[in-house]
Design a protein around this motif. Structure first.
Motif, PDB file in Angstrom:
ATOM      1  N   GLY B  45       6.349  10.098  -9.249  1.00 55.14           N
ATOM      2  CA  GLY B  45       5.520   8.899  -9.390  1.00 55.14           C
ATOM      3  C   GLY B  45       5.994   7.979 -10.478  1.00 55.14           C
ATOM      4  N   VAL B 109       0.490  -1.452  -7.368  1.00 54.22           N
ATOM      5  CA  VAL B 109       0.927  -0.638  -6.238  1.00 54.22           C
ATOM      6  C   VAL B 109      -0.279  -0.002  -5.561  1.00 54.22           C
ATOM      7  CG1 VAL B 109       2.430   1.236  -5.556  1.00 54.22           C
ATOM      8  CG2 VAL B 109       3.018  -0.153  -7.506  1.00 54.22           C
ATOM      9  N   GLU B 110      -1.213   0.427  -6.395  1.00 48.15           N
ATOM     10  CA  GLU B 110      -2.397   1.067  -5.843  1.00 48.15           C
ATOM     11  C   GLU B 110      -3.264   0.070  -5.083  1.00 48.15           C
ATOM     12  OE1 GLU B 110      -5.175   3.941  -8.185  1.00 48.15           O
ATOM     13  OE2 GLU B 110      -3.212   3.799  -9.119  1.00 48.15           O
ATOM     14  N   CYS B 112      -2.292  -2.842  -3.555  1.00 48.50           N
ATOM     15  CA  CYS B 112      -1.711  -3.560  -2.427  1.00 48.50           C
ATOM     16  C   CYS B 112      -2.088  -2.914  -1.094  1.00 48.50           C
ATOM     17  CB  CYS B 112      -0.202  -3.611  -2.555  1.00 48.50           C
ATOM     18  SG  CYS B 112       0.548  -4.480  -1.188  1.00 48.50           S
ATOM     19  N   PRO B 113      -2.777  -3.633  -0.215  1.00 51.32           N
ATOM     20  CA  PRO B 113      -3.197  -3.023   1.046  1.00 51.32           C
ATOM     21  C   PRO B 113      -2.052  -2.896   2.049  1.00 51.32           C
ATOM     22  CG  PRO B 113      -4.011  -5.268   0.900  1.00 51.32           C
ATOM     23  CD  PRO B 113      -3.307  -4.990  -0.374  1.00 51.32           C
ATOM     24  N   TYR B 114      -0.919  -3.534   1.758  1.00 53.59           N
ATOM     25  CA  TYR B 114       0.197  -3.472   2.703  1.00 53.59           C
ATOM     26  C   TYR B 114       1.360  -2.651   2.175  1.00 53.59           C
ATOM     27  CZ  TYR B 114      -2.211  -6.956   5.343  1.00 53.59           C
ATOM     28  OH  TYR B 114      -3.154  -7.597   6.079  1.00 53.59           O
ATOM     29  N   TYR B 157       6.456   3.998   0.663  1.00 55.86           N
ATOM     30  CA  TYR B 157       5.019   4.247   0.701  1.00 55.86           C
ATOM     31  C   TYR B 157       4.822   5.665   0.194  1.00 55.86           C
ATOM     32  CZ  TYR B 157       0.376   4.976   2.709  1.00 55.86           C
ATOM     33  OH  TYR B 157      -0.944   5.257   2.892  1.00 55.86           O
ATOM     34  N   PHE B 160       1.969   9.484  -3.565  1.00 53.79           N
ATOM     35  CA  PHE B 160       1.581   9.560  -4.966  1.00 53.79           C
ATOM     36  C   PHE B 160       0.775   8.348  -5.402  1.00 53.79           C
ATOM     37  CE2 PHE B 160       2.086   9.334  -9.430  1.00 53.79           C
ATOM     38  CZ  PHE B 160       1.987  10.649  -9.793  1.00 53.79           C
ATOM     39  N   TRP B 161       1.207   7.193  -4.938  1.00 53.36           N
ATOM     40  CA  TRP B 161       0.558   5.969  -5.379  1.00 53.36           C
ATOM     41  C   TRP B 161      -0.626   5.599  -4.524  1.00 53.36           C
ATOM     42  CZ3 TRP B 161       0.802   4.450  -9.891  1.00 53.36           C
ATOM     43  CH2 TRP B 161       1.949   4.686 -10.634  1.00 53.36           C
ATOM     44  N   HIS B 162      -0.721   6.227  -3.393  1.00 54.61           N
ATOM     45  CA  HIS B 162      -1.784   5.835  -2.475  1.00 54.61           C
ATOM     46  C   HIS B 162      -2.593   7.063  -2.093  1.00 54.61           C
ATOM     47  CE1 HIS B 162       0.261   2.027  -2.153  1.00 54.61           C
ATOM     48  NE2 HIS B 162       1.365   2.688  -1.968  1.00 54.61           N
ATOM     49  N   PRO B 163      -3.523   7.473  -2.921  1.00 48.41           N
ATOM     50  CA  PRO B 163      -4.315   8.651  -2.585  1.00 48.41           C
ATOM     51  C   PRO B 163      -4.992   8.440  -1.230  1.00 48.41           C
ATOM     52  CG  PRO B 163      -4.877   7.840  -4.767  1.00 48.41           C
ATOM     53  CD  PRO B 163      -3.967   6.829  -4.152  1.00 48.41           C
TER      54      PRO B 163
END
Ligand code: SF4
Ligand code: SF4
Lengths: 398, 181
Positions: B45, B109-110, B112-114, B157, B160-163
């Motif tokens: 991460g 990063v967390e 951003c929806p895309y 993607y 790690f950044w997007h639980p």
């Protein structure tokens, strides 16, 4: 006395120590009035690292203000994150799930160890023991690597979240940390072999910077600085938060309240922290790491944002406006960070941003006691006194 | 003075013990890393220099200019300028990050929806001018090509950044204590 001798009368010498002095641990500036080798007056000047954290937070949502807390006490960011999130959780009336509580307790204790190790190394270095510094940083590196494995950053972690933690711990992390806890008591013994009985160390620390228990309480000291004077006050014991009521640990206290006793307190505290981490790992329950009602307060899971309308709306509103349904009112919540009692005081006006955030920083209180410790002592003991109260200027100046 | 204390004082026992420890450490392998020659691998991460992801179909930036990253950024160092194109599509004219003001919290990063903005593992950037750290859209896309793009097997993607919702439920194989090894 003849005329010549009267002219030779010495005056007090004013010297400036800091703000770039390496032994002031940051940007503390002390103006010392010296009479020969004795300090007559000591005036600390603070504010060189003022960034207006409290004011900045008023313009950030509760989520965006979190990284600001990393930069208060930048050597124990995990503990600050925990304190901040806990305060906001109490304000919103949510509770982190069990697993997140254990993880937060674990990482807060890791940051306590890493903070105390750094303190030990630099304090010993100031007083003249170089080797301890090098050995201490070896273990600190291990902990920082673990932090990086956990959240991608070594110091400015931003790991805890309102209602839990950002991501779950990995098996690799747990195993490595458990190995660390097995190894660490031996390392503490190593540090002690080097300085605990060393006669130079004893001469430089015993009976220096003495502060009695009642006076320590009156100054508002907290943490190991207070406990060194024999007052058993620890927020973790007296108002347990997260998983502290589920683990066993002792609160070490000193007797005489001098530099040596505070040193002993911190060494023992590292052992206790090690014990807490071990218990946390052994008891770590399975389960979610975010509170079920957190999506109204913290960001919803990413896959839902991409798939469901509701989460997408939550996501947008949370980021642009801040948490929904913030209650009106105020709250003070305190945690035991490595330096002492860190308190967050929030006033909320119902919007997604704090109306006022006040940080009760232990270092600020501890910086105020430095003149009391230094006045009347020798100039060589000034750095021992600065070291022993363990201040971090990022937190002091905010 | 007791006998023990006398022996300790005369024979400098505590100092000899300390010296013995340093001598022992002297013969143990060094822990120092020879940094520029020997680099440590970045953790999964790791938060390094920013990049803007390319859409793998069109090759353009994935960013749609929703502005969430700019809204969440605690240091307010992301600037987004959007405009309407002739066929009434929203286009991102400029997307700029002032890297010198960034605190690398990773919230962009967390948010951003895309999954359009990413943090690479690149951390060795230094320069003589401030301009070099003012990242325009082109520079950010170049960062992506340089530090993330070529390794096709590496997902930008990162979980790690997007639980995901797994983290809100109870994943089957969570890390637990496995006993003393
Ligand atoms: S990492 Fe944090 S500070 Fe840097 S651009 Fe992203 S949100 Fe802003
Ligand atoms: S959040 Fe993502 S899509 Fe929205 S403007 Fe930022 S980078 Fe672009």
């Amino acid at each position: 006395m003849d005329k010549g001798a009267a002219e030779l009368q010495t005056r007090e010498l004013t010297i400036n120590m800091g703000p770039q002095h390496p032994a002031t641990h940051g940007v503390l500036r002390l103006v010392l009035d010296l009479d020969g080798e004795t300090v007559v007056k000591c005036t600390p000047y603070i504010g060189y690292l003022h960034r207006g954290v409290e004011k900045l937070a008023e313009n950030r949502t509760y989520l965006s203000a979190l990284p600001l807390t990393d930069r208060l006490d930048y050597i124990s960011a995990m503990a600050n994150n925990q304190g901040y999130c806990l305060a906001v959780e109490r304000l919103f009336g949510v509770e982190a799930p069990e697993r997140a509580k254990y993880i937060r307790t674990m990482v807060a204790e890791m940051s306590r160890i890493s903070s105390h190790i750094l303190w030990l190394g630099t304090h010993a270095l100031d007083i003249g023991a170089m080797t301890v510094f090098l050995y201490a940083f070896r273990e600190r590196e291990w902990l920082l690597d673990l932090f990086e494995m956990l959240c991608g950053a070594r110091l400015t972690t931003s790991y805890a979240r309102i209602g839990g933690v950002r991501n779950d711990v990995s098996q690799e992390f747990i195993d490595s940390l458990y190995r660390f806890t097995g190894e660490f008591p031996r390392r503490i013994e190593e540090y002690e072999t080097l300085i605990d009985q060393n006669r130079i160390w004893l001469k430089r620390t015993k009976g220096i910077g003495v502060i009695e228990a009642d006076e320590a309480v009156n100054w508002g000291l907290s943490g190991p600085t207070l406990r060194g004077s024999g007052v058993s006050y620890d927020v973790r014991k007296h108002a347990p938060y997260d998983a502290y009521d589920k683990v066993e640990f002792d609160v070490p206290i000193g007797k005489r309240g001098d530099v040596y006793d505070r040193y002993r307190c911190r060494m023992e505290e590292m052992r206790q922290s090690n014990r807490i981490i071990r218990q946390c790992i052994e008891k770590l329950p399975v389960g979610p790491v975010m509170a079920p009602d957190a999506p109204k307060i913290s960001l919803p899971p990413k896959d839902n944002v991409l798939k469901t309308m509701e989460s997408m709306i939550h996501h947008f509103v949370l980021i642009t406006k801040g948490p929904m349904a913030a209650p009106d009112g105020e709250i003070y919540s305190c945690t035991e960070v490595p330096k002492g009692e860190l308190g967050f005081y929030f006033v909320s006006d119902g919007s997604g941003r704090p109306y006022r955030m006040r940080v009760r920083a232990p270092s600020f209180v501890h910086a105020s006691v430095i003149p009391r410790l230094c006045e009347g002592s020798l100039v060589a003991d000034v750095i021992a006194n600065i070291g022993t109260v363990d201040i971090v200027l990022g937190e002091c100046d905010r | 003075m007791t006998f023990n204390r006398f022996v300790k004082t005369v024979f400098l026992t505590e100092i000899v013990k300390g010296m013995a420890l340093t001598l022992k450490t002297f013969f143990s392998p060094p822990v120092t890393r020879q940094y520029p020659k020997e680099k440590r691998p970045a953790a999964p991460g790791f938060r390094g220099l920013h990049a803007l992801a390319r859409d793998f179909q069109t090759g353009e930036a994935r960013c749609v200019g929703c502005g969430l990253c700019a809204a969440v950024c605690p240091s307010k160092c992301i600037y987004i300028y959007t405009a309407d194109s002739l066929d009434h599509k929203k286009i991102v004219e400029r997307y700029e990050i002032e890297v010198l003001r960034c605190v690398f919290c990773g919230l962009c990063v967390e948010a951003c929806p895309y999954s359009a903005v990413a943090l690479t593992e690149h951390y060795e950037y230094s320069d003589y001018s401030r301009d070099a750290f003012y990242m325009t859209k082109e520079k950010l896309l170049a960062n992506y090509d340089k530090y993330m793009g070529p390794e096709k097997d590496r997902e930008y993607y990162r979980k790690f950044w997007h639980p995901t919702s797994d983290d809100f439920g109870t994943p089957a194989n969570q890390a637990v204590f496995r006993g003393k090894q």
